[in-house]
Design an enzyme around this catalytic site. Structure first.
Site, PDB file in Angstrom:
ATOM      1  N   PHE A  81      38.810  11.332 -46.611  1.00  0.00           N
ATOM      2  CA  PHE A  81      39.884  10.605 -46.104  1.00  0.00           C
ATOM      3  C   PHE A  81      40.214   9.817 -47.393  1.00  0.00           C
ATOM      4  O   PHE A  81      41.687   9.604 -47.383  1.00  0.00           O
ATOM      5  CB  PHE A  81      39.635   9.557 -45.146  1.00  0.00           C
ATOM      6  CG  PHE A  81      38.862   8.250 -45.344  1.00  0.00           C
ATOM      7  CD1 PHE A  81      39.819   7.221 -45.549  1.00  0.00           C
ATOM      8  CD2 PHE A  81      37.673   8.326 -45.402  1.00  0.00           C
ATOM      9  CE1 PHE A  81      39.077   5.907 -45.674  1.00  0.00           C
ATOM     10  CE2 PHE A  81      37.051   7.029 -45.662  1.00  0.00           C
ATOM     11  CZ  PHE A  81      37.742   5.760 -45.985  1.00  0.00           C
ATOM     12  N   LYS A  82      39.520   9.534 -48.334  1.00  0.00           N
ATOM     13  CA  LYS A  82      40.050   8.790 -49.659  1.00  0.00           C
ATOM     14  C   LYS A  82      41.172   9.541 -50.264  1.00  0.00           C
ATOM     15  O   LYS A  82      41.872   8.889 -50.813  1.00  0.00           O
ATOM     16  CB  LYS A  82      38.919   8.519 -50.527  1.00  0.00           C
ATOM     17  CG  LYS A  82      37.608   7.927 -49.804  1.00  0.00           C
ATOM     18  CD  LYS A  82      37.870   6.256 -49.513  1.00  0.00           C
ATOM     19  CE  LYS A  82      36.742   5.493 -48.913  1.00  0.00           C
ATOM     20  NZ  LYS A  82      35.925   5.315 -49.553  1.00  0.00           N
ATOM     21  N   ASP A  83      41.075  10.926 -50.253  1.00  0.00           N
ATOM     22  CA  ASP A  83      42.330  11.555 -50.779  1.00  0.00           C
ATOM     23  C   ASP A  83      43.788  11.147 -50.072  1.00  0.00           C
ATOM     24  O   ASP A  83      44.717  11.455 -51.059  1.00  0.00           O
ATOM     25  CB  ASP A  83      42.099  13.244 -50.637  1.00  0.00           C
ATOM     26  CG  ASP A  83      40.788  13.747 -51.433  1.00  0.00           C
ATOM     27  OD1 ASP A  83      40.693  13.572 -52.448  1.00  0.00           O
ATOM     28  OD2 ASP A  83      40.159  14.494 -50.685  1.00  0.00           O
TER      29      ASP A  83
ATOM     30  N   THR B 137      34.950   7.459 -52.625  1.00  0.00           N
ATOM     31  CA  THR B 137      36.207   6.962 -53.477  1.00  0.00           C
ATOM     32  C   THR B 137      36.113   7.499 -54.982  1.00  0.00           C
ATOM     33  O   THR B 137      37.110   7.893 -55.290  1.00  0.00           O
ATOM     34  CB  THR B 137      35.951   5.352 -53.539  1.00  0.00           C
ATOM     35  OG1 THR B 137      36.436   4.897 -52.285  1.00  0.00           O
ATOM     36  CG2 THR B 137      37.037   5.018 -54.534  1.00  0.00           C
TER      37      THR B 137
END
Length: 477
Positions: A116-118, A149
């Protein structure tokens, strides 16, 4: 829109200033002076924008409420350039899928590094490149990662003009896939540093360097950790996208369950709720490192030391000092900067904890701000992964399993519960094999990644050594 520090620094700054800065000069975190409030008509406009123009257009509409020092046409172009089917593998970008009655999963892991960091990092890379080019400057990013991250930042920044990345990670505490994603990058502007410690040691190094204002200015130090407001702001968008997919009218409410260690992901949900998104409950799901669950249950925020930080099968949440939590505490305490400074500065430094159980505002964490929490263990993760695969034919990663387990404990009738998926199962293959007896699917572009050559520096928890390494590889301003 002007931004203030949670610890009371007198100066107010605009978005592009804090984009490149990270922490405030007093060690606080930046927040907007106020949250824009969306009425029914504004929510309807955003719903229509998402349904007709897509995620990139929605991102522009949300971000433009907070960013007034980038021309609107440029900001929209950056958003549309970032959120494409080519980059995220689906036109919807963050599709929401049903799992069981009342429970949905929002897929946030379709980006380049499968986490999800993308969602925020891809935008941050484009924002950095845009602003640095506009200023004719360079930026040296110094960050910390517990697993996702780092790779998201490095993949977003590789090849970007004017940007170098120095990323610390806890030595031996990430999954082999996570390590390979980072350490196999050979780009000249990417530097990986494995620290003999835990994630919180890495995070402390980042804060120590950021708080040395002379060094920070001399070497143009910035950050991509969620202490950077721009990254958190980008994450606000997918709460709106999830809500619009799970509802048909603004009168409906939803809840979100968020696997959380550093409080950044769920803090974005807090911001969305403060803006008027009809969110009933924000459920914080922790693993065995349950500093956040302990706070929401008891009012005690107790930082753990390295020796008390558990190494778990959801390693991106192996965090015992949730740096983003300061933002929510600031709001919870009526934006009392002096008290926030005392709690997160003096009391944490002196005692390693603080206790708000008797504070009149503590009960408002649940009653006014909608927070709840829960905890998951390795046994829970295995059981949840097995159950979801057996009953629904879906394979979920370990962190999402923490979320599903805790979400099931907080479902309310007629209120859709959306679990934020945090990564694809391949990133934590060993636990998937333990649970299901089979390897998870690996995208073709990552096949054999763990066998690639690696480039990484091993260091102690030593601020002076870190500074020397950065100085050796950077030109002073």
């Amino acid at each position: 829109m002007l931004y203030l520090s949670t610890r009371g620094h007198a100066e107010r700054k605009r978005f592009c200033e804090i984009l490149l800065e990270g922490l405030a000069p007093d060690g606080g975190l930046y927040l907007p002076e106020h949250y824009p409030h969306l009425d029914d008509a504004a929510l309807t406009h955003l719903r229509t924008t998402f349904n007709t123009e897509g995620y990139g257009a929605l991102a522009f509409e949300v971000l433009s409420l907070y960013i007034d020092d980038i021309p609107a046409a440029d900001l929209k172009a950056l958003c549309l350039k970032t959120y494409t089917q080519e980059v995220f593998g689906t036109e919807v970008i963050v599709p929401v899928r049903p799992l069981e009655d009342g429970l949905w999963v929002e897929a946030l892991s379709n980006g380049p590094t499968l986490a999800f960091k993308d969602m925020a990092m891809q935008l941050l890379g484009n924002l950095f490149e845009y602003e640095l080019a506009r200023r004719g400057e360079q930026l040296n990013i110094f960050g910390a990662t517990s697993g996702d991250t780092g790779s998201a930042a490095e993949y977003a920044m590789r090849g970007k003009k004017g940007v170098r990345v120095f990323m610390t990670s806890p030595h031996g505490r990430m999954s082999p896939f996570q390590q390979a994603q980072m350490f196999s990058l050979m780009d000249e502007n990417i530097h990986n540093i494995a620290i003999e410690g835990v994630f919180d040691d890495c995070q402390d190094l980042v804060k120590a360097v950021s708080n040395d204002l002379d060094f920070k200015i001399k070497y143009k130090i910035g950050t991509v950790n969620s202490i950077n407001w721009a990254r958190l702001l980008a994450q606000v968008v997918y709460y709106f996208a999830g809500y619009f997919q799970a509802t048909t009218a603004n009168s409906q409410k939803v809840s979100f369950t968020v696997p959380s260690g550093n409080f950044g992901n769920v803090c974005a949900g807090h911001v969305a709720r403060m803006m008027g998104l009809p969110v009933d409950t924000l459920v914080v799901a922790t693993n065995e490192n349950d500093v956040l669950d302990e706070f929401f249950r008891t009012g005690v925020y107790r930082v753990r030391g390295s020796g008390d930080t558990h190494e778990t099968s959801s390693p991106s949440m192996d965090i015992s000092k949730a740096s983003n939590f300061e933002r929510f505490a600031f709001d919870l305490l009526g934006r009392d900067a002096a008290l926030t400074q005392d709690l997160f500065g003096a009391q944490i430094s002196k005692n390693g904890h603080f206790d708000l159980s008797a504070h009149p505002h503590f009960s408002e964490a649940a009653s006014r701000y909608g927070f709840a929490s829960g905890k998951s263990t390795h046994a829970h993760r295995l059981a949840t992964i097995q159950d979801v695969f057996k009953r629904f034919g879906q394979m979920i990663d370990t962190h999402t399993a923490d979320g599903v387990k805790v979400a099931r404990e907080h479902i309310k009738p007629d209120v859709p519960m959306i679990v934020l998926e945090t990564a694809l199962p391949i990133k934590f293959a060993a636990t998937i094999v333990e649970a299901l007896g089979q390897e998870p699917h690996c995208p073709a572009k990552f096949e054999g990644i763990e066998a690639l050559p690696k480039r990484v520096q091993l260091m102690q928890v030593d601020v002076a050594q870190i500074k020397a390494y950065i100085a050796q590889h950077c030109d002073p301003a």
